[in-house]
Design an enzyme around this catalytic site. Structure first.
Site, PDB file in Angstrom:
ATOM      1  N   ASP A 142       0.825  -1.212   0.000  1.00 25.72           N
ATOM      2  CA  ASP A 142       0.000   0.000   0.000  1.00 25.72           C
ATOM      3  C   ASP A 142       0.862   1.266   0.000  1.00 25.72           C
ATOM      4  O   ASP A 142       2.076   1.215   0.274  1.00 25.72           O
ATOM      5  CB  ASP A 142      -0.918  -0.040   1.239  1.00 25.72           C
ATOM      6  CG  ASP A 142      -2.248   0.660   1.003  1.00 25.72           C
ATOM      7  OD1 ASP A 142      -2.346   1.463   0.065  1.00 25.72           O
ATOM      8  OD2 ASP A 142      -3.186   0.406   1.793  1.00 25.72           O
ATOM      9  N   ASP A 159     -10.575   2.152  -3.709  1.00 24.10           N
ATOM     10  CA  ASP A 159     -11.135   1.915  -2.370  1.00 24.10           C
ATOM     11  C   ASP A 159     -12.652   1.966  -2.412  1.00 24.10           C
ATOM     12  O   ASP A 159     -13.313   1.615  -1.439  1.00 24.10           O
ATOM     13  CB  ASP A 159     -10.624   2.979  -1.384  1.00 24.10           C
ATOM     14  CG  ASP A 159      -9.287   2.585  -0.789  1.00 24.10           C
ATOM     15  OD1 ASP A 159      -8.865   1.431  -0.987  1.00 24.10           O
ATOM     16  OD2 ASP A 159      -8.657   3.439  -0.132  1.00 24.10           O
TER      17      ASP A 159
HETATM   18  C1  DGJ Z   1      -5.916   1.762   1.773  1.00 20.09           C
HETATM   19  C2  DGJ Z   1      -6.247   0.552   0.950  1.00 20.09           C
HETATM   20  O1  DGJ Z   1      -6.687   0.917  -0.308  1.00 20.09           O
HETATM   21  C3  DGJ Z   1      -7.293  -0.258   1.720  1.00 20.09           C
HETATM   22  O2  DGJ Z   1      -7.721  -1.335   0.945  1.00 20.09           O
HETATM   23  C4  DGJ Z   1      -6.685  -0.707   3.013  1.00 20.09           C
HETATM   24  O3  DGJ Z   1      -5.612  -1.569   2.764  1.00 20.09           O
HETATM   25  C5  DGJ Z   1      -6.227   0.502   3.825  1.00 20.09           C
HETATM   26  N1  DGJ Z   1      -5.370   1.356   3.042  1.00 20.09           N
HETATM   27  C6  DGJ Z   1      -5.488   0.063   5.071  1.00 20.09           C
HETATM   28  O4  DGJ Z   1      -4.944   1.098   5.757  1.00 20.09           O
END
Ligand code: DGJ
Length: 727
Positions: A472, A542
């Site tokens: 991430d 997201d």
């Molecule tokens: C952002 C990601 O896109 C989510 O899927 C998740 O992993 C969160 N970060 C976790 O902090």
């Protein structure tokens, strides 16, 4: 005696021979042919490398004459500017976007590149250019895929003078469309939770810039473009030129229409805050610019590009393992992960056929919220008293692989790492350090930070049975300082950071060849062909709300292969307060790499039954979805019906997905006409529900494509999928 295998020899450039490129010596012309595409250029009488042609395949070399520069247009547009140069330096009265701009040690900023030499490569061509006075050399590489006609361009700029120089613009090169007006530009724009929205605008005189100045490829504009002639292309017809940059940092694509009816596209490193010092003997390589052409509309443009990515960019090539069905804990538990809770989720996930269980954020350091812990990559023993091993063994015992979330490039101020190394965070001395989501970037341009990243990731993967990392990256850059380097080199951070990121990924993959990786950046903030060379999949957005996802996924599919597109089934109500049926959510997510991100502890029994059935169905069609050809039959931008169809490479299976937003006035859903089938073949019909009326067990390709299907989609958020197996 050492033997060199023939396989290795086949990969080496064969000088003087090429499967795609040829040199017509009498006219000083190079012609590259691949797929249905020809690209031609030559040396003009001024010794400039001049573009000749890019488009549908030509058949006769004799049609191409010697290359002549375009004359001045009055005293205001000199030949330097009117001639379509493949790689113009900024100098000699160049007013269009340069491919390279340099300041020499003596203050000279004039750069005029002339042809020096060339060599044919097995899959393309290298052309060397040199400044007319200084030892500044540029090597251009052109590689063309014989199958799809996809061209990869790249430039290496070398300082062979005896003093430092500063490069102020480094582009992979300029692309030219056939001279004319009325072209239309398609781009993918957006924001967090709303990525890859298709935007179309007419190209007018002047410049349109697509770019990121955020340190990564960005949610806001994806480094991809398509240009169609006359603004008339649709999914099936029309001339489309398209391309993308393979770079995960600041990038820029400049689309210009000159006053002389010439559309040109220049792509490479962003020139914003850019200054790259090269000492004598040093060189800088630009990111690759990929470019393709088709006369088969946006649909064929996508299919060609997907095929090229799967064969030549993404790890594993065409015969790669299919993407496993994944479960991810994030939307179920957020930071509240612990061993019993994750084990309980894993047991439920295994029951519905999940193959890979991924624990998301919250497992390490003092990570109970987004305020602390980033940087401290040791397991939180309060949450996991048995280390990660307890959970991993349980997950493996359930027959699933284990995957883990990491965010290696970031640090919270409240972390042991930051307390020990505050200087590792990206900053300018004596200036505030802007936090976003309470975190700062580590300056990965530094070698010690790079080694730290590789070290902890290598340890994590070596000591635990981790099959997959979700990598991430939850913010963009601010205060991009690099105080440890000489002031004249500090702007190199924009480039060196990305190169070091690539190095860490490459080393990790080389040491752990079975490890698979997902690129995530708060959703789709880092989706580009640079990172996709190093990861199996990307997190699309997201925003997991199924109806919103249809448009995000449609945009994604313009540029990138379904194999890479990670999509989860999550709980409702979701974004926009919207609730859609579980089947709809599954079918939306099945159009790429299927994942489940719901809180399975809250699911009623009937949801498990439906989920098992649909996961099973997905496993029967996923090769076609992930590795097949995509036909976008009905767009969510245009009406209430969305339909996509995937056809396996060898044509044995086709899979249709159809979604109805809202029925009104009792109207039947629009007829869906399938595409890409064999008209003479008969297909066995595999239903998952009763949306296809009648009980036909077999239908011909001709019927499916010409008569079409009138599906009984009703009410709101209705959906279906039908698989067709060729007999
Ligand atoms: C952002 C990601 O896109 C989510 O899927 C998740 O992993 C969160 N970060 C976790 O902090």
């Amino acid at each position: 005696m050492k033997t060199v295998s023939l396989a290795v020899l086949a990969l080496l450039p064969v000088f003087g021979q090429s499967t795609v490129a040829r040199y017509l010596e009498d006219r000083k012309l190079w012609v590259l042919d691949g797929g249905n595409v020809t690209y031609a250029m030559g040396v003009n009488e001024r010794q400039e490398l001049q573009h000749v042609y890019w488009g549908k395949r030509l058949t006769r070399d004799a049609d191409l004459g010697a290359v002549r520069s375009t004359p001045d247009w009055a005293s205001f547009d000199l030949t330097t500017t009117t001639t379509p140069q493949e790689y113009p330096g900024w100098g000699a009265g160049l007013y269009v976007e340069p491919s390279v701009k340099v300041t020499f040690a003596d203050g000279n900023r004039d750069l005029v590149l002339h042809y020096a030499s060339h060599r044919l490569l097995a899959t393309g061509l290298e052309v060397a250019l040199k400044d007319i006075r200084y030892n500044l050399n540029v090597t251009l590489t052109y590689r063309m895929d014989p199958e799809t006609g996809l061209l990869q361009r790249q430039a290496r700029i070398a300082n062979n003078t005896d003093k430092d120089i500063v490069i102020e613009s480094a582009q992979a090169g300029a692309l030219y469309l056939p001279r004319g007006e009325g072209y239309r530009l398609t781009s993918l724009t957006g924001r967090w939770a709303g990525e890859t929205q298709i935007q179309r605008t007419l190209i007018r005189s002047g410049e349109q810039v697509l770019e990121s100045r955020r340190g990564s490829s960005s949610h806001q504009v994806n480094p991809w473009f398509a240009i169609d002639r006359g603004g008339k292309a649709d999914e099936d017809r029309g001339d489309v030129w398209f391309g993308a940059l393979g770079w995960s940092g600041n990038w820029r694509v400049t689309v210009e229409q000159t006053p002389h009816q010439q559309v040109r596209v220049t792509g490479g490193l962003n020139t914003f805050d850019f200054g790259y010092r090269l000492s004598p003997g040093q060189s800088l390589e630009t990111p690759p610019l990929y470019a393709g052409y088709t006369d088969g509309g946006f649909g064929e443009a996508s299919r060609l590009f997907h095929r090229y990515q799967r064969a030549h960019i993404m790890p594993g090539g065409l015969n790669v393992r299919l993407r496993p069905v994944l479960y991810n804990s994030w939307e179920a538990t957020e930071f509240a992960v612990d061993e019993p809770g994750q084990k309980a989720l894993a047991e439920k996930a295994a029951k519905i056929g999940v193959e890979r269980f991924v624990m998301d954020d919250g497992w390490f350091g003092a990570r109970n919220s987004d305020h602390a812990g980033l940087g401290d990559w040791t397991v939180n023993r309060k949450k996991f008293p048995n280390g990660l091993g307890g959970l991993i063994r349980h997950v493996n015992g359930l027959g699933m692989e284990f995957g883990l979330w990491v965010e290696p490039e970031m640090v919270n101020a409240d972390s042991d790492l930051y307390r020990a190394h505050p200087d590792w965070a990206m900053h300018f001395p004596n200036r505030p350090r802007t936090e976003a989501r309470n975190q700062m970037l580590l300056n990965l341009a530094r070698d010690d930070v790079k080694e730290y990243l590789f070290g902890f990731l290598d340890k994590l993967v070596s000591e635990n049975n981790i099959a997959f990392l979700k990598w991430d990256y939850n913010r963009n850059w601010s205060e991009p300082g690099w105080p440890e380097t000489a002031p004249a080199d500090q702007k190199k951070i924009w480039v060196q950071y990305v190169l070091n990121l690539y190095e860490v990924l490459d080393r990790l993959r080389a040491k752990h060849p079975k490890l698979e990786i997902e690129s995530c950046s708060g959703g789709g903030g880092r989706i580009d062909l640079g990172i996709m060379k190093r990861v199996e999949q990307v997190w699309t957005s997201d925003n997991t709300e199924a109806y919103d996802r249809l448009r995000i996924q449609e945009g994604f599919s313009q540029a990138y292969a379904a194999r890479a597109m990670m999509a989860w089934v999550t709980d409702v109500p979701n974004m926009n307060g919207r609730s859609t049926p579980l089947k709809y959510r599954f079918l939306v997510a099945m159009q790429g790499s299927l994942g489940i991100g719901a809180n399975l502890n809250k699911w009623p029994q009937e949801d498990f039954a439906l989920a098992s059935k649909l996961v099973d169905y997905y496993k029967g069609v996923r090769r076609t979805v992930q590795e097949g050809k995509l036909y976008r039959l009905a767009s969510p931008m245009e009406g209430d019906l969305t339909a996509n169809q995937y056809v396996s490479e060898e044509g044995k299976q086709a899979v249709l997905f159809a979604f109805l937003r809202s029925q009104q006035y009792g109207r039947p859903a629009p007829v869906i006409y399938l595409k890409g089938l064999d008209a003479n073949a008969v297909y066995r019909v595999r239903r998952i529900d009763d949306k296809l009326p009648g009980n036909a067990e077999r239908l011909s390709g001709a019927f499916l494509m010409n008569h079409g299907l009138q599906l009984q989609l009703k009410g709101d958020y209705d959906s279906t999928s039908i698989a067709f197996e060729r007999e």
